[in-house]
Scaffold this motif. Structure first.
Motif, mmCIF file in Angstrom:
data_model
loop_
_atom_site.group_PDB
_atom_site.id
_atom_site.type_symbol
_atom_site.label_atom_id
_atom_site.label_comp_id
_atom_site.label_asym_id
_atom_site.label_seq_id
_atom_site.Cartn_x
_atom_site.Cartn_y
_atom_site.Cartn_z
ATOM 1 N N ILE A 138 0.874 -1.167 0.000
ATOM 2 C CA ILE A 138 0.000 0.000 0.000
ATOM 3 C C ILE A 138 0.909 1.214 0.000
ATOM 4 N N ALA A 139 0.999 1.905 -1.129
ATOM 5 C CA ALA A 139 2.013 2.937 -1.285
ATOM 6 C C ALA A 139 1.487 4.136 -2.062
ATOM 7 N N ASP A 140 1.928 5.327 -1.642
ATOM 8 C CA ASP A 140 1.704 6.569 -2.388
ATOM 9 C C ASP A 140 0.229 6.853 -2.630
ATOM 10 N N ASN A 141 -0.613 6.504 -1.666
ATOM 11 C CA ASN A 141 -2.043 6.796 -1.770
ATOM 12 C C ASN A 141 -2.397 8.022 -0.926
ATOM 13 N N VAL A 142 -3.337 8.820 -1.420
ATOM 14 C CA VAL A 142 -3.951 9.877 -0.615
ATOM 15 C C VAL A 142 -5.266 9.311 -0.094
ATOM 16 N N ILE A 143 -5.402 9.229 1.227
ATOM 17 C CA ILE A 143 -6.586 8.626 1.843
ATOM 18 C C ILE A 143 -7.234 9.663 2.744
ATOM 19 N N ILE A 144 -8.481 10.039 2.433
ATOM 20 C CA ILE A 144 -9.217 11.039 3.209
ATOM 21 C C ILE A 144 -10.504 10.397 3.721
ATOM 22 N N ILE A 145 -10.680 10.407 5.028
ATOM 23 C CA ILE A 145 -11.834 9.751 5.638
ATOM 24 C C ILE A 145 -12.611 10.779 6.453
ATOM 25 N N ASN A 146 -13.892 10.977 6.136
ATOM 26 C CA ASN A 146 -14.741 11.924 6.861
ATOM 27 C C ASN A 146 -15.539 11.290 8.003
ATOM 28 N N PRO A 147 -16.100 10.071 7.846
ATOM 29 C CA PRO A 147 -17.032 9.557 8.859
ATOM 30 C C PRO A 147 -16.338 9.271 10.192
ATOM 31 N N PRO A 148 -17.089 9.324 11.299
ATOM 32 C CA PRO A 148 -16.529 8.978 12.607
ATOM 33 C C PRO A 148 -16.310 7.470 12.724
ATOM 34 N N SER A 149 -15.467 7.087 13.675
ATOM 35 C CA SER A 149 -15.196 5.668 13.954
ATOM 36 C C SER A 149 -14.776 4.912 12.708
ATOM 37 N N SER A 150 -13.984 5.560 11.868
ATOM 38 C CA SER A 150 -13.482 4.970 10.635
ATOM 39 C C SER A 150 -11.997 5.297 10.527
ATOM 40 N N PHE A 151 -11.287 4.519 9.735
ATOM 41 C CA PHE A 151 -9.836 4.622 9.682
ATOM 42 C C PHE A 151 -9.343 4.720 8.248
ATOM 43 N N GLY A 152 -8.196 5.376 8.089
ATOM 44 C CA GLY A 152 -7.586 5.418 6.763
ATOM 45 C C GLY A 152 -7.168 4.043 6.304
ATOM 46 N N ILE A 153 -6.466 3.307 7.183
ATOM 47 C CA ILE A 153 -6.102 1.912 6.926
ATOM 48 C C ILE A 153 -6.480 1.113 8.172
ATOM 49 N N LYS A 154 -7.283 0.094 7.998
ATOM 50 C CA LYS A 154 -7.789 -0.681 9.133
ATOM 51 C C LYS A 154 -7.324 -2.132 9.034
ATOM 52 N N PHE A 155 -6.845 -2.654 10.163
ATOM 53 C CA PHE A 155 -6.429 -4.049 10.233
ATOM 54 C C PHE A 155 -7.476 -4.819 11.026
ATOM 55 N N VAL A 156 -8.105 -5.788 10.384
ATOM 56 C CA VAL A 156 -9.178 -6.539 11.041
ATOM 57 C C VAL A 156 -8.605 -7.721 11.809
ATOM 58 N N ALA A 157 -7.937 -8.647 11.106
ATOM 59 C CA ALA A 157 -7.376 -9.821 11.777
ATOM 60 C C ALA A 157 -6.415 -10.544 10.850
ATOM 61 N N ASN A 158 -5.421 -11.223 11.463
ATOM 62 C CA ASN A 158 -4.563 -12.176 10.748
ATOM 63 C C ASN A 158 -3.819 -11.550 9.571
ATOM 64 N N ASN A 159 -3.281 -10.360 9.768
ATOM 65 C CA ASN A 159 -2.503 -9.702 8.724
ATOM 66 C C ASN A 159 -1.016 -9.822 9.034
ATOM 67 N N SER A 160 -0.203 -9.951 7.980
ATOM 68 C CA SER A 160 1.236 -10.090 8.217
ATOM 69 C C SER A 160 2.022 -9.642 6.997
ATOM 70 N N ASP A 161 3.200 -9.078 7.266
ATOM 71 C CA ASP A 161 4.187 -8.757 6.227
ATOM 72 C C ASP A 161 3.649 -7.818 5.149
ATOM 73 N N ASN A 162 2.722 -6.964 5.507
ATOM 74 C CA ASN A 162 2.243 -5.967 4.553
ATOM 75 C C ASN A 162 3.202 -4.770 4.530
ATOM 76 N N ILE A 163 3.257 -4.084 3.412
ATOM 77 C CA ILE A 163 4.230 -3.007 3.192
ATOM 78 C C ILE A 163 3.487 -1.693 3.000
ATOM 79 N N PHE A 164 3.858 -0.671 3.787
ATOM 80 C CA PHE A 164 3.196 0.630 3.717
ATOM 81 C C PHE A 164 4.251 1.696 3.461
ATOM 82 N N VAL A 165 4.066 2.479 2.406
ATOM 83 C CA VAL A 165 5.053 3.481 2.022
ATOM 84 C C VAL A 165 4.336 4.769 1.605
ATOM 85 N N ASN A 166 4.606 5.858 2.305
ATOM 86 C CA ASN A 166 4.241 7.202 1.847
ATOM 87 C C ASN A 166 2.751 7.371 1.580
ATOM 88 N N ASN A 167 1.924 6.923 2.518
ATOM 89 C CA ASN A 167 0.475 7.150 2.416
ATOM 90 C C ASN A 167 0.092 8.317 3.320
#
Length: 223
Positions: A194-223
């Motif tokens: 997940i790289a070089d994204n512009v993420i804009i979130i307006n609603p409450p109780s919400s996230f730009g990037i959300k981890f639910v369960a059982n995630n591993s070795d994901n790569i995040f760059v410049n979001n």
């Protein structure tokens, strides 16, 4: 080209030339480039991919799907690989039913969505939904989720996936109320970039990037 009609419109073409498409239907010719010649619409799913290595060139036209109270998708890929969809506006405007994803990939791999604008507003609907899919890519696209009180409508949601790629996109959830309207939601995802994204979130109780369960070795760059 010949065209037959059953429940869905099915296009069958010879292997010569690039077929023009002027209505929604099933795309089922392997190793074929389909090109939209006008904007298209459907009361349910617009395009179903039914072969490997298909390209749908949007040519700047609009794909308007699920225009009435029927659950449908802009493009549906179930069990097929190496699809490319590019250069289109994909829009869903009816919010009376749920689960109306713009792109729904299940058990599909190596598919690419490139330079596509997505606008949707139904509850529990995603711009891109991947279930059990690997090596899929969303690139240089614009996803906007609209509406008021609906919940659980992420711009991108991945459930069970490896080595997927979400890069260079503008992801905007502009709902005014409701919960769990996240930018990117990952559930049992690994090695996703997940790289070089512009993420804009307006609603409450919400996230730009959300981890639910059982995630591993994901790569995040410049979001």
């Amino acid at each position: 080209w010949n065209m037959t009609t059953n429940r869905d419109l099915v296009f069958t073409f010879s292997t010569i030339g690039t077929p023009g498409v002027d209505s929604c239907g099933v795309l089922n010719a392997t190793n074929k480039i389909y090109t939209l010649t006008q904007s298209v619409s459907s009361v349910g799913t617009c395009f179903t991919i039914a072969a490997n290595n298909i390209t749908l060139e949007g040519n700047g036209y609009e794909i308007n799907y699920s225009t009435s109270a029927i659950t449908g998708y802009g493009v549906y890929i179930n069990g097929f690989n190496k699809t490319t969809i590019k250069n289109a506006l994909v829009r869903e405007i009816d919010s009376t039913v749920i689960l109306k994803h713009a792109f729904f990939i299940t058990n599909g791999h190596n598919n690419t969505i490139n330079n596509v604008t997505i606008i949707l507003q139904a509850q529990q609907s995603r711009g891109l939904r991947i279930t059990d899919g690997n090596y899929n890519t969303l690139f240089r696209s614009n996803v906007t989720v609209k509406g008021t009180s609906q919940s659980s409508s992420d711009t991108v949601k991945i459930i069970i996936g490896r080595f997927n790629n979400i890069t260079g996109n503008f992801l905007h959830n502009i709902r005014t109320t409701g919960t769990n309207n996240d930018g990117i939601s990952l559930d049992t995802s690994s090695n996703t970039t997940i790289a070089d994204n512009v993420i804009i979130i307006n609603p409450p109780s919400s996230f730009g990037i959300k981890f639910v369960a059982n995630n591993s070795d994901n790569i995040f760059v410049n979001n």
